[in-house]
Design an enzyme around this catalytic site. Structure first.
Site, PDB file in Angstrom:
ATOM      1  N   ARG A  37      -3.075  12.054 -15.027  1.00 51.94           N
ATOM      2  CA  ARG A  37      -4.423  12.205 -15.318  1.00 51.94           C
ATOM      3  C   ARG A  37      -5.035  12.205 -14.667  1.00 51.94           C
ATOM      4  NH1 ARG A  37      -7.180   6.294 -16.036  1.00 51.94           N
ATOM      5  NH2 ARG A  37      -7.356   5.651 -13.780  1.00 51.94           N
ATOM      6  N   GLU A  38      -5.212  12.957 -13.327  1.00 55.36           N
ATOM      7  CA  GLU A  38      -5.841  13.647 -12.195  1.00 55.36           C
ATOM      8  C   GLU A  38      -5.151  14.426 -11.244  1.00 55.36           C
ATOM      9  OE1 GLU A  38     -10.071  12.572 -10.170  1.00 55.36           O
ATOM     10  OE2 GLU A  38      -8.646  10.408 -10.270  1.00 55.36           O
ATOM     11  N   GLY A 182     -17.065  -6.221   4.149  1.00 56.14           N
ATOM     12  CA  GLY A 182     -15.442  -6.164   3.446  1.00 56.14           C
ATOM     13  C   GLY A 182     -15.520  -5.680   5.156  1.00 56.14           C
ATOM     14  N   GLY A 187     -12.259  -1.475   5.381  1.00 49.14           N
ATOM     15  CA  GLY A 187     -14.130  -1.384   5.692  1.00 49.14           C
ATOM     16  C   GLY A 187     -14.211  -0.995   7.149  1.00 49.14           C
ATOM     17  N   GLU A 189     -11.549   0.502   8.966  1.00 50.07           N
ATOM     18  CA  GLU A 189     -11.775   2.235   9.735  1.00 50.07           C
ATOM     19  C   GLU A 189     -13.108   3.323   8.682  1.00 50.07           C
ATOM     20  OE1 GLU A 189      -6.427   2.726   8.213  1.00 50.07           O
ATOM     21  OE2 GLU A 189      -8.122   4.160   7.365  1.00 50.07           O
ATOM     22  N   GLU A 205     -18.385 -10.247   6.833  1.00 48.60           N
ATOM     23  CA  GLU A 205     -16.910 -10.394   5.952  1.00 48.60           C
ATOM     24  C   GLU A 205     -17.073 -11.699   5.571  1.00 48.60           C
ATOM     25  OE1 GLU A 205     -14.186 -10.864   4.826  1.00 48.60           O
ATOM     26  OE2 GLU A 205     -14.014  -9.755   5.634  1.00 48.60           O
ATOM     27  N   ALA A 320       0.879   2.367   0.203  1.00 50.54           N
ATOM     28  CA  ALA A 320       1.925   3.134  -0.326  1.00 50.54           C
ATOM     29  C   ALA A 320       3.000   3.550   0.331  1.00 50.54           C
ATOM     30  CB  ALA A 320       0.744   4.650   0.752  1.00 50.54           C
ATOM     31  N   HIS A 446      10.277   5.336  30.760  1.00 45.91           N
ATOM     32  CA  HIS A 446       9.220   5.278  30.868  1.00 45.91           C
ATOM     33  C   HIS A 446       8.842   6.324  31.445  1.00 45.91           C
ATOM     34  CE1 HIS A 446       7.099   3.714  34.329  1.00 45.91           C
ATOM     35  NE2 HIS A 446       7.398   4.388  35.459  1.00 45.91           N
TER      36      HIS A 446
END
Length: 467
Positions: A37-38, A182, A187, A189, A205, A320, A446
């Site tokens: 739809r979008e 939150g 939140g 990020e 929070e 995702a 290393h």
């Protein structure tokens, strides 16, 4: 019903679950359609995962520029062009949106633009701009309609002073002061992004610690890092809007039995999601809901024959990559492939792309003990890693949790530079059911940050070298 409107599979929603399901079905020889739809690519590609990482990349470059002199590079004090930062983010989303359309066309998936509704068993009615656009049929229907930002009473998004993630991604002004309600991945990020650009950030929070799904050690280190950067963190706290005046908003914050009023330029509400189940026609089916999310079995089947559901419209975690993997399982089970395995939720990694980054997979130490495991725990600090020191990123920790009897890797938890890339090593180990023996015997290159992963395993067995 004409042949042009008949398919083997119809997917409702073209996000990271829906478009993957459509492409995999086409690869397996099914005549497939996807209804959207979008935006092709869904929230993740257009308004979530990808564009936020573009924003955070701009913030990271600015942060590095501020510290360039420490690396012997002399540059002027950086300035941020908010409009160009947002334009870059949107351009990347548009580019990838076009890429999804190309992939669907390449795999001969029919893209039907509009809003889908279950009209009858095996039939989907599509409307476009309020008008009927056709009815389509298929013996298999997948619901991949995703979710949207959850609204809190008294903290509803007004698009001007109170934002959810969508507006926070396309700001027309840089808030000098910002309240974020939150402290999950979204939140935190946004807290990192706006703080890097110069906003005074307060995070509220309701739980007793930030990033509450993470291991307690990681949550504590994250809080210390953010507070050292200058953010204000309030846990065990609730926020409500008191008043809006001009370009400012005043919130009442209650924490620890005390209350205060905080006036800021903007508020971002990041308190979870609400599944998109409205107007789908579910009331005429046997589909069961649990807290608003569709209940499915291990093969993504609902209680309605021929109807499946994947992604954020179903059970957590709402990520995702979980949706994409469910898409593969669902379609391959429909196709009758013999080697399809149910999704192991504990093998799904979680990532937060703040500064510092946070990543984890499997059980926390507390969860492992509560489930009756006798555990061995290893910790290794980034301060003991040569590559981290060379990068100028010595703050961080890798923590491993093993079953003391079997050596099974129960969980891994990380905070520090690039841990969102590193976590996949532990995810693979859990998928392969590796024990400490295989991980200890693995040669890590290393100098790399990945050596911290090896040392954290060694530390769980009293064998760490560099700490």
């Amino acid at each position: 019903m004409t042949d042009n409107n008949s398919y083997d599979l119809i997917v409702m929603g073209a996000g990271p679950g829906g478009y993957v399901a459509a492409i995999r079905a086409a690869q397996l020889g099914m005549k497939t359609a996807v209804v959207e739809r979008e935006h092709l690519g869904g929230i993740c590609l257009n308004w979530g995962c990808i564009p936020t990482k573009a924003l955070l990349r701009s913030a990271e470059i600015g942060r590095l520029a501020r510290h360039a002199a420490e690396y012997g590079v002399l540059v002027p004090e950086p300035k941020f062009d908010l409009e160009r930062i947002v334009q870059r983010s949107r351009a990347i989303a548009a580019q990838l949106n076009g890429g999804i359309r190309h992939l669907l066309n390449k795999n001969k998936v029919s893209v039907i633009e509009g809003e889908a509704r279950l009209a009858a068993p095996g039939r989907v009615a599509v409307t476009r701009a309020g008008a009927e656009a056709g009815t389509f049929s298929a013996p298999h229907l997948i619901l991949a309609t995703g979710a949207r930002a959850r609204q809190l009473p008294g903290l509803e998004d007004d698009g001007r002073l109170v934002w959810t993630y969508r507006k926070a991604m396309t700001p027309d002004v840089l808030p000098q002061s910002l309240l974020i309600v939150g402290s999950g991945a979204i939140g935190i990020e946004f807290a990192s992004f706006y703080h890097a650009l110069g906003s005074q950030v307060t995070v509220v929070e309701v739980m007793d610690r930030i990033l509450p799904v993470e291991d307690e050690d990681i949550s504590a280190l994250a809080r210390k890092a953010f507070e050292d950067q200058g953010m204000r963190i309030l846990t065990g706290a609730k926020a409500s809007i008191v008043r809006k005046a001009g370009e400012r908003v005043t919130a009442r914050i209650e924490a620890g039995g005390a209350a205060e009023e905080l006036t800021v330029d903007r508020v971002i509400v990041a308190v979870g999601i609400t599944p998109n189940i409205e107007n789908l026609g579910l009331e005429h089916t046997r589909v069961r809901l649990e807290r608003g999310h569709i209940v499915t079995d291990p093969w993504c089947r609902t209680d309605e024959p021929g109807l499946y559901a994947i992604g954020d419209v179903t059970r957590p975690p709402w990520l995702a990559h979980k949706a994409s993997h469910e898409a593969m399982i669902c379609v391959e089970a429909i196709a009758g492939l013999a080697d399809v395995h149910p999704l192991e939720l504990r093998n799904i990694p979680g990532c937060t792309y703040s500064h510092p980054q946070i990543a984890s997979v499997g059980l926390t130490e507390r969860e492992a003990r509560e489930q009756g495991h006798e555990v061995r725990v290893g910790r290794f600090p980034f301060a003991g890693n040569g590559k981290a020191i060379a990068l100028g990123e010595p703050e961080g920790l890798v923590k491993t949790v093993f079953d003391a009897r079997s050596g099974e890797l129960l969980g891994a938890h990380m905070i520090g530079a690039e841990v969102t890339e590193l976590i996949q090593g532990y995810t693979l180990a859990r998928t392969l059911e590796a024990t400490e023996a295989e991980l200890i015997a693995t040669v890590f290159p290393h100098p790399t940050l990945s050596e911290t992963m090896h040392e954290a395993v060694l530390a769980a067995y009293g064998r760490a070298i560099h700490v």
